[in-house]
Design a protein around this motif. Sequence first.
Motif, PDB file in Angstrom:
ATOM      1  N   ALA A 162     -11.571   0.460 -12.435  1.00  0.00           N
ATOM      2  CA  ALA A 162     -11.229   1.886 -12.447  1.00  0.00           C
ATOM      3  C   ALA A 162     -10.282   2.275 -11.317  1.00  0.00           C
ATOM      4  O   ALA A 162      -9.842   3.426 -11.258  1.00  0.00           O
ATOM      5  CB  ALA A 162     -12.503   2.724 -12.347  1.00  0.00           C
ATOM      6  N   VAL A 163      -9.940   1.338 -10.452  1.00  0.00           N
ATOM      7  CA  VAL A 163      -9.072   1.655  -9.315  1.00  0.00           C
ATOM      8  C   VAL A 163      -7.672   1.990  -9.806  1.00  0.00           C
ATOM      9  O   VAL A 163      -7.071   1.249 -10.594  1.00  0.00           O
ATOM     10  CB  VAL A 163      -9.010   0.481  -8.325  1.00  0.00           C
ATOM     11  N   ALA A 164      -7.148   3.117  -9.365  1.00  0.00           N
ATOM     12  CA  ALA A 164      -5.786   3.539  -9.703  1.00  0.00           C
ATOM     13  C   ALA A 164      -4.879   3.329  -8.506  1.00  0.00           C
ATOM     14  O   ALA A 164      -5.317   3.398  -7.361  1.00  0.00           O
ATOM     15  CB  ALA A 164      -5.784   5.011 -10.113  1.00  0.00           C
ATOM     16  N   HIS A 165      -3.598   3.053  -8.778  1.00  0.00           N
ATOM     17  CA  HIS A 165      -2.610   2.859  -7.704  1.00  0.00           C
ATOM     18  C   HIS A 165      -3.077   1.789  -6.714  1.00  0.00           C
ATOM     19  O   HIS A 165      -2.951   1.949  -5.499  1.00  0.00           O
ATOM     20  CB  HIS A 165      -2.334   4.173  -6.976  1.00  0.00           C
ATOM     21  N   GLY A 166      -3.614   0.707  -7.259  1.00  0.00           N
ATOM     22  CA  GLY A 166      -4.210  -0.325  -6.421  1.00  0.00           C
ATOM     23  C   GLY A 166      -3.283  -0.882  -5.361  1.00  0.00           C
ATOM     24  O   GLY A 166      -3.717  -1.214  -4.256  1.00  0.00           O
ATOM     25  N   SER A 167      -1.990  -0.966  -5.660  1.00  0.00           N
ATOM     26  CA  SER A 167      -1.058  -1.546  -4.699  1.00  0.00           C
ATOM     27  C   SER A 167      -0.896  -0.676  -3.461  1.00  0.00           C
ATOM     28  O   SER A 167      -0.402  -1.152  -2.430  1.00  0.00           O
ATOM     29  CB  SER A 167       0.315  -1.761  -5.343  1.00  0.00           C
ATOM     30  N   ARG A 168      -1.329   0.582  -3.543  1.00  0.00           N
ATOM     31  CA  ARG A 168      -1.205   1.494  -2.401  1.00  0.00           C
ATOM     32  C   ARG A 168      -2.555   1.789  -1.754  1.00  0.00           C
ATOM     33  O   ARG A 168      -2.650   2.634  -0.868  1.00  0.00           O
ATOM     34  CB  ARG A 168      -0.540   2.791  -2.849  1.00  0.00           C
ATOM     35  N   THR A 192      -6.684  -5.565  -9.102  1.00  0.00           N
ATOM     36  CA  THR A 192      -6.279  -4.162  -8.928  1.00  0.00           C
ATOM     37  C   THR A 192      -4.854  -4.051  -8.410  1.00  0.00           C
ATOM     38  O   THR A 192      -4.262  -2.974  -8.455  1.00  0.00           O
ATOM     39  CB  THR A 192      -7.202  -3.436  -7.938  1.00  0.00           C
ATOM     40  N   GLY A 193      -4.317  -5.157  -7.886  1.00  0.00           N
ATOM     41  CA  GLY A 193      -2.990  -5.124  -7.294  1.00  0.00           C
ATOM     42  C   GLY A 193      -2.978  -4.780  -5.822  1.00  0.00           C
ATOM     43  O   GLY A 193      -1.906  -4.679  -5.206  1.00  0.00           O
ATOM     44  N   THR A 194      -4.156  -4.610  -5.245  1.00  0.00           N
ATOM     45  CA  THR A 194      -4.221  -4.269  -3.830  1.00  0.00           C
ATOM     46  C   THR A 194      -3.573  -5.356  -2.970  1.00  0.00           C
ATOM     47  O   THR A 194      -3.649  -6.540  -3.280  1.00  0.00           O
ATOM     48  CB  THR A 194      -5.664  -4.047  -3.356  1.00  0.00           C
TER      49      THR A 194
END
Length: 230
Positions: free
Chosen positions: A136-142, A175-177
């Motif tokens: 559910a994480v949104a905008h994971g890279s940020r 998530t892309g984090t």
Amino acid sequence: MSFTAALAAAGRPVVMEIKRQDADGRDLMGGRTVAEVVAGYEEAGAPCLSVVTGRWFGGTEDLLREVASLTDLPLLRKDFVTGRSQLARTRELGADAVLLTAKLLPSGVLARLTEQALELGLTPFVEVADEAEAGAVAHGSRCVVAVNNKDIATRERLPGDPERSTDLLPAVLRTGTRCAVSASGIADPGRAAALLDAGFDGLLIGTGLLRAQSPAHWCARLDAARSGGG
């Protein structure tokens, strides 16, 4: 430097936490002032600090305000944030990052608060405890995406399980984090070293450091374990 950049650039990526008491109400300050705890963390090379303002741990907004007046290190506010007004207040109090707890927030609310935090210049520190929450994480890279090794359903009173972090690391990375963190329930420097070696970009440690002989001594043991010496 931003919260994420400071953690990413650290040779020892440990977010060191300040909280007045544990989940059972036992004192963690040991007669030290907030200034003494902050100074000890700075001496130990903390890249950034976490400040618990949640009432479970005896926290208050004044604690965050005081820490912000004592250090230039990036600060994370840890509390149960559920609305934009709390985000704005977090920024006003001097924090650079804010805890968003996925277990408490429907996915749409989590996404909205993540976007609002970013608009305010706050780094979302999104805490997850299972694969669905990570999904559910949104905008994971940020965002910083952190696995909570304890359970908020028990008010975090039971021992933490760092194995949860190991199990969830693939989901967190999806998530892309750029900053995967293992948080809470980490007291042993050897276990901390193993989590970093497994692929985590950082750790968040509070009680373990506050109960240690000194943060610098604990960190020396972490360094020794990471180099194979402990």
